[in-house]
Design an enzyme around this catalytic site. Structure first.
Site, PDB file in Angstrom:
ATOM      1  N   ARG A  71      12.971  90.005  28.207  1.00  0.00           N
ATOM      2  CA  ARG A  71      11.761  89.227  28.488  1.00  0.00           C
ATOM      3  C   ARG A  71      10.658  90.135  29.021  1.00  0.00           C
ATOM      4  O   ARG A  71       9.490  89.982  28.648  1.00  0.00           O
ATOM      5  CB  ARG A  71      12.059  88.106  29.486  1.00  0.00           C
ATOM      6  CG  ARG A  71      12.928  86.994  28.930  1.00  0.00           C
ATOM      7  CD  ARG A  71      13.104  85.865  29.929  1.00  0.00           C
ATOM      8  NE  ARG A  71      11.877  85.107  30.130  1.00  0.00           N
ATOM      9  CZ  ARG A  71      11.705  84.195  31.077  1.00  0.00           C
ATOM     10  NH1 ARG A  71      12.680  83.954  31.938  1.00  0.00           N
ATOM     11  NH2 ARG A  71      10.574  83.543  31.178  1.00  0.00           N
ATOM     12  N   CYS A 126       9.143  86.751  38.779  1.00  0.00           N
ATOM     13  CA  CYS A 126      10.137  86.443  37.746  1.00  0.00           C
ATOM     14  C   CYS A 126       9.483  85.497  36.760  1.00  0.00           C
ATOM     15  O   CYS A 126       8.324  85.683  36.394  1.00  0.00           O
ATOM     16  CB  CYS A 126      11.393  85.857  38.372  1.00  0.00           C
ATOM     17  SG  CYS A 126      11.090  84.333  39.320  1.00  0.00           S
TER      18      CYS A 126
END
Length: 287
Positions: A184, A242
């Site tokens: 990611r 995050c």
């Protein structure tokens, strides 16, 4: 970012063995069950099916986060709602709190961070969660305890907090960790948000690399060595983000175990990527 960092008076984690001893005390810590699965069902049915004796269930998404929107998928909750939920669960300002989840540790870390940020000094996460407790033969129960109403009133600012601008600035002058999975970070996949990639200047540090196969944290010395290798030893300031501020809290907790204070960007990638004017980087770590 609030530059004031209130260091906890206690180790931020507690082992299942230590909890067995403390729970037998005449006045044990308040115990919160915050089980939660990202994208999964609410944790209340799991709590009702069996939980640690004395534990009170608190819903992660309503107590420790506000409604999803432009500030992210798990923004800060309304402080009045958060405070009321904590008092209802029996949290007192002058009494220790232990939180646990199913074992992943993300929800427990978010609860730890929220309570610490809001001024509670004595909060610990049960390392390895429910799985660690049952693995050592700990009992579970379906009894729901009656707890006296607590007196905890949030006083935010005890831990440093980043907004989008602060995260961008920290990536330039200090060290900003991206706690998501490496793919990611690199922009190879993005299962949740509209844009793939990372905040320019951020360093990939997947939070799952902070734990063992059973979900317990690595020893403090190993965590310190890991973060030092990623630049934390030289960085004057460390921050973490995050996807939505949940697994990032887990990395802030890992850093605390290693003795490294860090700020959390709660809005994280879900907030950052929602604004098309914010820059996006892809590919491997910066040189």
């Amino acid at each position: 970012m609030d530059d004031t960092i209130s260091k906890p008076a206690v180790n931020p984690t507690i082992s299942a063995t230590e909890w067995a001893n403390e729970s037998a005390a005449e006045r044990p810590p308040v115990l919160l069950d915050v089980r939660y699965q990202p994208g999964g069902p609410a944790g209340l049915p799991e709590y009702e099916a069996g939980h640690l004796p004395g534990a009170v269930f608190v819903d992660m998404e309503t107590a420790f986060a506000g409604p999803a929107g432009s500030t992210g998928r798990h923004p800060l909750p309304d402080l009045a709602v958060f405070g009321a939920a904590m008092r209802s669960a029996g949290v007192r300002s002058d009494h220790p709190v232990v939180v646990y989840d199913g074992g992943l540790g993300w929800a427990a870390a978010r609860a730890w961070w929220m309570l610490r940020w809001a001024g509670h000094r004595d909060v610990r996460v049960l390392d390895g969660g429910l799985a660690a407790w049952t693995a050592q033969g700990g009992a579970v129960t379906t009894d729901v305890p009656a707890v006296p109403t607590g007196d905890f009133v949030p006083e935010p600012g005890a831990l440093p907090l980043l907004d989008a601008d602060g995260a961008a600035a920290l990536a330039r002058r200090g060290l900003l960790f991206d706690a998501r999975a490496g793919e990611r970070y690199r922009g190879e996949v993005e299962p949740l948000d509209a844009v793939a990639g990372h905040i320019p200047g951020a360093v990939s540090a997947p939070t799952m690399d902070n734990v063992t196969a059973d979900g317990s944290f690595l020893p403090a010395a190993d965590l310190a060595a890991r973060f030092a290798a990623l630049g934390a030893a030289e960085a004057a300031e460390v921050g973490v983000y995050c996807g939505s501020g949940v697994s990032g809290a887990h990395e802030v907790l890992a850093l605390a175990v290693a003795g490294i204070p860090a700020a959390l960007y709660v809005g994280s990638w879900s907030e950052w990527s929602s604004d098309p004017n914010r820059p996006v980087a892809t590919g491997p770590q910066p040189g």
